[in-house]
Every structure is written in structure tokens, then in C-alpha cells.
Write an enzyme that holds these catalytic residues in place. Sequence first.
Site, short mmCIF file in Angstrom:
data_model
loop_
_atom_site.label_atom_id
_atom_site.label_comp_id
_atom_site.label_asym_id
_atom_site.label_seq_id
_atom_site.Cartn_x
_atom_site.Cartn_y
_atom_site.Cartn_z
N CYS A 2 -28.44 52.42 -23.42
CA CYS A 2 -29.84 51.77 -23.16
C CYS A 2 -30.80 52.94 -22.44
O CYS A 2 -30.19 53.84 -21.76
CB CYS A 2 -30.02 50.63 -22.20
SG CYS A 2 -29.05 49.06 -23.06
N ARG A 27 -29.32 56.97 -26.57
CA ARG A 27 -28.93 56.04 -25.72
C ARG A 27 -28.54 54.70 -26.53
O ARG A 27 -27.84 54.03 -25.70
CB ARG A 27 -29.60 55.99 -24.63
CG ARG A 27 -29.96 57.18 -24.12
CD ARG A 27 -30.97 57.21 -22.80
NE ARG A 27 -30.01 56.63 -21.72
CZ ARG A 27 -29.31 57.26 -20.55
NH1 ARG A 27 -29.58 58.75 -20.65
NH2 ARG A 27 -28.73 56.72 -19.76
N TRP A 74 -28.86 49.03 -26.59
CA TRP A 74 -27.22 49.28 -27.00
C TRP A 74 -26.65 47.94 -26.61
O TRP A 74 -26.48 47.84 -25.37
CB TRP A 74 -26.50 50.48 -26.51
CG TRP A 74 -25.16 50.70 -27.12
CD1 TRP A 74 -24.92 51.05 -28.43
CD2 TRP A 74 -23.91 50.18 -26.37
NE1 TRP A 74 -23.64 51.12 -28.56
CE2 TRP A 74 -22.89 50.37 -27.38
CE3 TRP A 74 -23.60 49.53 -25.21
CZ2 TRP A 74 -21.58 50.04 -27.36
CZ3 TRP A 74 -22.25 49.18 -24.96
CH2 TRP A 74 -21.36 49.45 -26.12
N ASN A 98 -31.10 49.04 -17.69
CA ASN A 98 -29.77 49.76 -18.41
C ASN A 98 -28.61 49.46 -17.53
O ASN A 98 -28.76 49.79 -16.46
CB ASN A 98 -29.97 51.23 -18.26
CG ASN A 98 -28.90 52.17 -18.86
OD1 ASN A 98 -28.02 51.77 -19.42
ND2 ASN A 98 -28.82 53.57 -18.61
N GLY A 99 -27.52 48.98 -18.01
CA GLY A 99 -26.37 48.75 -17.21
C GLY A 99 -25.84 47.53 -17.51
O GLY A 99 -26.24 46.97 -18.53
N GLU A 478 -9.67 65.14 -33.44
CA GLU A 478 -11.21 65.22 -33.34
C GLU A 478 -11.64 65.00 -34.82
O GLU A 478 -12.52 64.41 -34.92
CB GLU A 478 -11.64 66.41 -32.72
CG GLU A 478 -12.77 66.87 -32.77
CD GLU A 478 -13.87 65.93 -31.97
OE1 GLU A 478 -13.30 65.08 -31.33
OE2 GLU A 478 -15.23 65.94 -32.32
N LYS A 482 -14.19 62.17 -35.73
CA LYS A 482 -15.63 62.33 -36.62
C LYS A 482 -15.59 61.79 -37.74
O LYS A 482 -16.76 61.12 -37.98
CB LYS A 482 -15.62 63.77 -36.75
CG LYS A 482 -15.93 64.95 -35.79
CD LYS A 482 -17.51 64.73 -35.32
CE LYS A 482 -17.58 63.90 -34.06
NZ LYS A 482 -17.27 64.63 -32.69
N GLU A 485 -16.31 57.72 -37.04
CA GLU A 485 -17.54 57.75 -36.31
C GLU A 485 -18.75 57.58 -37.24
O GLU A 485 -19.59 56.67 -37.30
CB GLU A 485 -17.67 58.75 -35.13
CG GLU A 485 -18.62 58.73 -34.25
CD GLU A 485 -18.70 59.77 -33.29
OE1 GLU A 485 -18.18 60.85 -33.51
OE2 GLU A 485 -19.43 59.52 -32.47
N HIS A 501 8.33 59.28 -37.20
CA HIS A 501 8.67 58.31 -36.37
C HIS A 501 7.84 57.10 -36.54
O HIS A 501 7.80 56.30 -35.65
CB HIS A 501 8.42 58.92 -34.97
CG HIS A 501 9.37 60.07 -34.62
ND1 HIS A 501 10.88 60.05 -34.51
CD2 HIS A 501 9.08 61.22 -34.53
CE1 HIS A 501 11.53 61.28 -34.35
NE2 HIS A 501 10.35 62.02 -34.37
N LYS A 600 -25.47 57.82 -27.73
CA LYS A 600 -24.94 59.21 -27.69
C LYS A 600 -24.39 59.08 -26.01
O LYS A 600 -23.48 59.82 -25.91
CB LYS A 600 -26.29 59.96 -27.68
CG LYS A 600 -25.99 61.48 -27.14
CD LYS A 600 -25.40 62.18 -28.58
CE LYS A 600 -24.83 63.40 -28.14
NZ LYS A 600 -23.87 64.05 -29.08
#
Length: 605
Positions: A2, A27, A74, A98-99, A478, A482, A485, A501, A600
Site C-alpha cells: 500500500c 507498492r 495491496w 498502510n499496514g 531465482e 522469476k 512471478e 530423491h 514491489k
Amino acid sequence: MCGIIGIASNKPVSTNIINSLKKLEYRGYDSAGLATINENQINEKKCSGRVEYLEKILFKTPAMGNLGIGHVRWATHGVPNEANAHPHSSEIVSVVHNGIIENSKILKHELEKKGKIFKSQTDTEVITLLLTDELKIKTPLNAVHDTLIKLEGSFALGIIFKEYDDMIIGARRGSPLAVGYSKDENYIGSDSYALKSMTNKISYLDDGDICVLTKDKVEFYDLSKNKINKKVLTLSDDKNIADKGDYKNFMIKEIFEQPITAKNCINEYIDKSREDINFYNIPFDAKKINKIILIGCGTAYHSCLVAKYWFEEFTSIEVETDIASEFRYRKIRFNKNNLYIFVSQSGETADTSAALDLCKKNKVKTCSVVNVVESTIARNSDWVLPIHAGPEIGVASTKAFIGQMLLLYMFSLKMGYLRGDIEKEDYQKKISNLIKLPDILIECLKTEDKIQLVAKDFLNSKGSMFLGRGFSFPIALEGALKLKELSYLHAEGYPAGEMKHGPLALIENGLPVIVISPHDKYFHKTISNMQEVIARGGKILLITDSNDNVISENVRFTINLPYLEKSLSPFLSAMPLQLLAYHVALLKKRDIDKPRNLAKSVTVE
Ligand code: AGP
């Protein structure tokens, strides 16, 4: 998550609120809203979706007023719809938040018992309703102060009042909030980036602080309502922010910027004439560090994982890595001879920040590797190593990952050298190879054409696997992160040796499997694991710096990278993997800079 903005001015504010919200969209971007005060009325506009929709609403029905607050969301409590979008207003007060308010359920229940009616499913609306009651008998400052006492959890707040058309109150506990100063205008914002186009004079609130701003003045109060002073900082002049130029989106711009950001970072820290790494004012004796603990989330955690291999290779120090959201709740045996390194692009990630706070409480040595030098994590750690990557706008981290790895590579080398764990000749050879890295990255990015062909293989696949060993294992993780995402396709990263395994059971005809195998000590072992996958029908994309044609038999695509130096291979193999995720997402017509459900800066835990 947010983003919050607030502007008190002598002229209409809605256009600047919209411009700031566009900068804050990294955000959160599932809904947006603003509220202004005009002619003694709260004027609230909000919508689900992007700031551009809010802008369209304002175009048809403008929000007049010289004072206002804005928000990008968000979602945490309640689906992303118009009712749950911020601000949350009553007749007399309007709030952006925000929070997370952790005791919102209890507070809501108490308010409902008093007959209060909620319009949204959010935790934030309890603040609005509590404030509305308090304001009947108290001044805005006292009402805010007494409301905050009732809240548990984390927040940054922006509040405006119908009866005070020149006043914004901001408050912080656990979520970042900055104040900006200008002539006839003052601001609050979730970060300096949102305020940068309006001012370069900034202060930061600490936890428990409240600020009261009008267009002419800003006052700060602590938890006990005592007036306090704040340092005013002058922000650096970042010229290349938020302009994607001719690129389709920020992510591809940021991918192609990597050779330059690597060069800037290297120039910042490497003394080419002495072939030495300059880390000034190291606040500890390298020889007395017993153990290093690297902590981060997501991509930043992956850079910690790569760095573990470097620290183990170049130093005699014991190394651990930890995911911040796990570290913060474990029963950690803190030790004053350990160094705790926090890695974060934004420097605002709630879990990483809380893990750092825990270390501070236990009085151990801390260091942070950040991109945003004004961030909470940078300000709270004993020693800061900025990566100098410039603003990263795409939600998927690319150039910051390279910057984090660069810093950690240099740090591990320097530690090894200072402790006498590596010879001067080896140290300087590695530095001279590192100086070549930016040019080599340019070569690696030339794989884009071939990667575009490879990307087509993913269009109809159920999922994919990324395999590597040694330095290449975290790069496999990574690469998978990517891809999922950006493209929303299932992807998993594994150490190649782990396949038999369990994960080998997933291999079936045509499943794309990406094998990262530079010519290091694991090479032949990884290639054997690759053969086991081929034997079961896996469709291989091999990323290697080996020119051995025999190896490429039965491999669908091979991406040949240049060879630089074994320990630098993670930088090289990261390039085609970023491009792969990008091109699959492009083919799937995904929103590349703002993937669904993500933000982000993850400022909630
Ligand atoms: C990576 O592409 C991410 N979007 C995410 O994993 C990110 O790296 C993570 O949230 C940590 O962020 P930070 O570096 O700002 O702390």
C-alpha cells in the site's frame, strides 16, 4: 504494501496526488482512491484497479480542494473492490492506511455493539470509526493519539478532517512514512520516491511518531505527545528515475540496464589502479567474525544463498542463510562475534526489517545491503552497503539482484583478503575479472533472440523445472521464481542432485527443464542429472559456458554463454533466465511490471 500520499497546499492538490500515486503503484495496485477537503466537505473518490481508472473518474468528476490524501492498495483484509479501497471516510474524517491492524476484529465487534455500521471489510475502517467518536470531544491531535493507543499491529496513516481544511495528520508504527517540505506546500508519503518530483527535503518518522502538517508548517510529536525535532535530509538527484524510454516496460529496461548498473557498482567500490576493494569505515574487525548470517526474502534471499557459496569459498568463516519471515520467529542464539547481513532492494520489507530489529535488540553486529539508502533497513543497521542500482520499478527484481550479488561478492572477497584467507594474487585476479563483468553481461544479453524461441515451448506446458548445483542452485531457484512471478506458470528450482530423491517423478514427455551448468566442479555431475531427465522425456534448455557439442546431444536448446571465471557464473546465467521469464510472460500477455497479487515493497508480514 500500500502507498500513501498526503498534500497540504495553497493550490488544488488532486493532480499531484494522482501523479504521486502513479509512482507509489509499485507498492500495490489493486485499488486506488483519494479524498480532499473542499467547502467544508470530504470529497472521496475511489475505484478498484489502477490509478489510471481513478484519474478517469476525476476527469469526469473532479475533486477540488487544496488539501488531500491518496492511497494505492495491496489487499490484506477484504477483496480488492471499490468499497474496500481507501480512503475510509465518515462524515468528519478520512483515513488512508498502510499496514495491518491485528486487533481489528475485536475493535470492530466492540464498535458494532455500539451500533456502528461498517461499509467495508477492511481493518482500516475501525480507525475511521474510532476517530469519529474521539473527535466529538477531542482535538485532532488528541483524537489521533488516543485512537492509536487502541491499535495493535503496524501502520502508517494519513488523516484529514472535515472541520480542519488545512491540516493533515500522519502517524507511523512499523510501516514507513516520510514528510516532505516545500514552499507553501508540505507532504506525507510512504517513501521519498513518491515525493521526489515535488521536493528533495525529507524527514522520516520513527515508530510512535505523529506529524501534523499544514501548507506552512510541520510539527512532530512522540508517543507521549511531546513536541520533537526531526532531521531534514536532502535527497540525492536521481536523474534516470521512472522513465522507461523506448522500452516496452520497466522490466525489460531494467534487464538491459544491468551492464551499466554493474559498472556503476564496480566503479563505486573498486580501486582499479590498486586492484583493491574499497569498503570504508568497516565497523568491526574482519578477523574476529566467527560466523556470518545472511537474511532476506524472495530474490534478495536468493542473493544470500549465492553469497553463502562465495563466503565459504573465499573465507574461513562459517555461513548461514535465513529467510527473514522464519528468522524473526525462531529461537536464535545470538552471538556478538557474528555478523548479521540483511539484504533488501527496497529496505522496507517488513519481515527483513523485523529480523533486523531483533538483532538490534540483541545488540549484535548488523550490516545491510540495500538499494534505497534512505530506507528503514539502511537507517537501522550499523553499516550500510548501497548497491547503487538506481530505482527498480518492475515488481520482478532484476538489476537489484545483480547489484546485491555484486556487493556480496565484493564483500566476501574483501573479508577473505582482510582475514588472510585468500592470497593477494588470487584476490587481485578475481578483481580484474570482476572488472570485465559489465562487458560480459552485454554478451549474455545477446541470447535474447534464442530465448524468444525457447519461450514458445512454455506456452502450453503444465509447469517447468530449473536445475543447478553449487552457485547455480540458487540461480535455478531465482529462475523459477522469476518465471512463476511473471507468467503465473508453475515452476520449481532444485539442486540437480536432488532429482532422484523425488522430483524426478514429475518428469514426463515434453516438460521444459532448464539446466544451468557452467564449466565448474559440478559440471559433469549436473550433465549426468540432465541425462536422467532426458531419458524420461524432459525437454531441455541447457545454459552453459561449455562448448562441448557432445554434451548438447538430445538437448532441445543450448544457450552458450561466454566464460569469465567460475565464481562469477551466477551473474552470467541469471541473464538468460530473466529474459526467459520476461518473454514467456510477454507471449502470455501478462502485466509484466505489475504481476497479479504482488507488490514491489512488501511492508506487511
Ligand atoms: C522478486 O522478483 C520479488 N518481487 C520479491 O521476491 C522481492 O525480492 C522480495 O519481496 C524482497 O524485497 P526486498 O528486496 O525489497 O526486500
